[in-house]
Each structure stands twice: as C-alpha cells, then as structure tokens.
Design a protein around this motif. Structure first.
Motif, mmCIF file in Angstrom:
data_model
loop_
_atom_site.group_PDB
_atom_site.id
_atom_site.type_symbol
_atom_site.label_atom_id
_atom_site.label_comp_id
_atom_site.label_asym_id
_atom_site.label_seq_id
_atom_site.Cartn_x
_atom_site.Cartn_y
_atom_site.Cartn_z
ATOM 1 N N MET A 1 0.747 -1.196 -0.112
ATOM 2 C CA MET A 1 0.005 -0.070 0.012
ATOM 3 C C MET A 1 0.941 1.152 0.052
ATOM 4 S SD MET A 1 -3.166 0.876 0.141
ATOM 5 C CE MET A 1 -4.486 1.695 0.681
ATOM 6 N N GLU A 2 1.860 1.361 0.869
ATOM 7 C CA GLU A 2 2.910 2.298 0.826
ATOM 8 C C GLU A 2 3.337 2.693 -0.516
ATOM 9 O OE1 GLU A 2 6.939 3.642 2.687
ATOM 10 O OE2 GLU A 2 5.478 2.636 4.041
ATOM 11 N N ASP A 3 3.670 1.740 -1.299
ATOM 12 C CA ASP A 3 4.148 2.008 -2.803
ATOM 13 C C ASP A 3 3.002 2.801 -3.650
ATOM 14 O OD1 ASP A 3 6.895 1.057 -2.221
ATOM 15 O OD2 ASP A 3 6.118 -0.990 -3.324
ATOM 16 N N ASN A 4 1.984 2.456 -3.326
ATOM 17 C CA ASN A 4 0.840 2.883 -4.109
ATOM 18 C C ASN A 4 0.644 4.344 -3.586
ATOM 19 O OD1 ASN A 4 0.130 0.407 -5.209
ATOM 20 N ND2 ASN A 4 -1.492 0.101 -4.050
ATOM 21 N N ILE A 5 0.676 4.879 -2.439
ATOM 22 C CA ILE A 5 0.644 6.023 -1.903
ATOM 23 C C ILE A 5 1.902 6.863 -2.661
ATOM 24 C CG2 ILE A 5 1.002 7.504 -0.027
ATOM 25 C CD1 ILE A 5 -0.550 5.509 1.701
ATOM 26 N N LEU A 9 1.243 10.249 -4.948
ATOM 27 C CA LEU A 9 1.611 11.336 -4.532
ATOM 28 C C LEU A 9 2.614 11.898 -5.990
ATOM 29 C CD1 LEU A 9 2.964 10.842 -0.770
ATOM 30 C CD2 LEU A 9 1.062 12.577 -1.634
ATOM 31 N N ASN A 10 3.369 11.315 -6.379
ATOM 32 C CA ASN A 10 4.187 11.569 -7.471
ATOM 33 C C ASN A 10 3.156 12.008 -8.502
ATOM 34 O OD1 ASN A 10 6.829 11.819 -8.842
ATOM 35 N ND2 ASN A 10 5.854 10.024 -10.164
ATOM 36 N N SER A 11 2.221 11.414 -8.989
ATOM 37 C CA SER A 11 1.287 11.848 -9.979
ATOM 38 C C SER A 11 0.667 13.167 -9.534
ATOM 39 C CB SER A 11 -0.029 10.748 -10.107
ATOM 40 O OG SER A 11 -0.788 11.067 -11.104
ATOM 41 N N TYR A 13 1.937 15.506 -7.472
ATOM 42 C CA TYR A 13 2.755 16.673 -7.506
ATOM 43 C C TYR A 13 3.362 17.005 -9.049
ATOM 44 C CZ TYR A 13 3.654 16.299 -2.679
ATOM 45 O OH TYR A 13 3.493 16.365 -1.276
ATOM 46 N N GLU A 14 3.191 16.101 -9.929
ATOM 47 C CA GLU A 14 3.398 16.199 -11.487
ATOM 48 C C GLU A 14 2.040 17.026 -12.133
ATOM 49 O OE1 GLU A 14 4.178 12.917 -13.746
ATOM 50 O OE2 GLU A 14 5.845 12.387 -12.500
ATOM 51 N N CYS A 15 0.917 16.815 -11.456
ATOM 52 C CA CYS A 15 -0.253 17.434 -12.100
ATOM 53 C C CYS A 15 -0.153 18.995 -11.573
ATOM 54 C CB CYS A 15 -1.264 16.616 -11.393
ATOM 55 S SG CYS A 15 -2.960 17.555 -12.037
ATOM 56 N N GLN A 16 0.645 19.109 -10.131
ATOM 57 C CA GLN A 16 0.276 20.397 -9.571
ATOM 58 C C GLN A 16 1.287 21.149 -10.370
ATOM 59 O OE1 GLN A 16 2.211 20.707 -5.731
ATOM 60 N NE2 GLN A 16 0.742 22.385 -5.009
ATOM 61 N N SER A 17 2.598 20.824 -10.725
ATOM 62 C CA SER A 17 3.466 21.500 -11.393
ATOM 63 C C SER A 17 3.106 21.759 -12.873
ATOM 64 C CB SER A 17 5.059 20.378 -11.285
ATOM 65 O OG SER A 17 5.348 20.287 -10.219
ATOM 66 N N ALA A 18 2.524 20.866 -13.419
ATOM 67 C CA ALA A 18 1.931 21.237 -14.780
ATOM 68 C C ALA A 18 1.147 22.220 -14.422
ATOM 69 C CB ALA A 18 1.264 19.868 -15.321
ATOM 70 N N CYS A 19 0.023 22.116 -13.844
ATOM 71 C CA CYS A 19 -0.830 23.221 -13.591
ATOM 72 C C CYS A 19 -0.321 24.523 -13.278
ATOM 73 C CB CYS A 19 -1.872 22.913 -12.400
ATOM 74 S SG CYS A 19 -3.120 21.619 -12.891
#
Length: 114
Positions: A1-5, A9-11, A13-19
């Motif tokens: 489950m930790e790997d999923n989180i 989180l990576n996805s 943060y990538e979205c936040q940066s793209a926005c």
C-alpha cells in the motif's frame, strides 16, 4: 500500500507542477481574455492537488472525500485545457487526466483493503 501512496503522490505533484506551469504560460498568451477560464482552472487544480497530497501524507479521515474532489478538479482542468491548442495546455490536460486516473485507482485499491 505504501508504494501505491508514493506513486499517487508523484502523480499529484506532477499534476500540480503542470498546472502551475500552464497558469504562468497562459498569462503570457497574446489573447489572455480567451485564457481566463483555463487560468482559473489551473490555479484551483494546483491548490487542490497540494491539499490532497497533504491529506494523503497524514492519512486523514477525509482522504476519500479529498481524493474525490481532486478527481473532479483534475477532470475539469483537463477538459478546459483540451480546448486550447497550446503545448502547455495539452501537457497540463495529460497530467491532470493521469492524476485523476491515479486517484481513481488508489481509491479502488483502498476499497479492496478496507
């Protein structure tokens, strides 16, 4: 489950940066009046992504609800960005769609465990 989180989180943060990048690039467009809605969506989506990442880090009681809001914000932002032919908008739309999908996947996985 930790790997999923961590993947989620990576996805996020990538979205936040793209926005944020899209927001700044939209401000530089010649016909800024046509970009107002896009600018608003990217700012709002970036803020919601930031809050979602914080909620996930703390494993709050409202994580499911926060993820639902993040999905909606990402889908709305992606839809708006797809209306524009600018490279920054297309990249933002792609990142937002991937983030929404990652949130959906995480929620589905979370339901199986809970």
């Amino acid at each position: 489950m930790e790997d999923n989180i961590l993947s989620l989180l990576n996805s996020i943060y990538e979205c936040q940066s793209a926005c944020k990048y899209c927001f700044n690039a939209c401000l530089e467009e010649a016909r800024i009046d046509m970009m107002r809605r896009c600018i608003k969506r990217t700012v709002e989506c970036a803020e919601i992504c930031e809050h979602t990442a914080s909620s996930l880090a703390y494993t709050g009681d409202f994580t499911h609800e926060v993820l639902s809001i993040c999905i909606k914000a990402c889908e709305e932002c992606a839809a708006e960005c797809r209306k524009h032919n600018h490279l920054h908008c297309m990249e933002c739309a792609k990142s937002c769609s991937e983030c929404a999908e990652a949130c959906h996947d995480y929620m589905d996985e979370y339901r199986k465990i809970a």
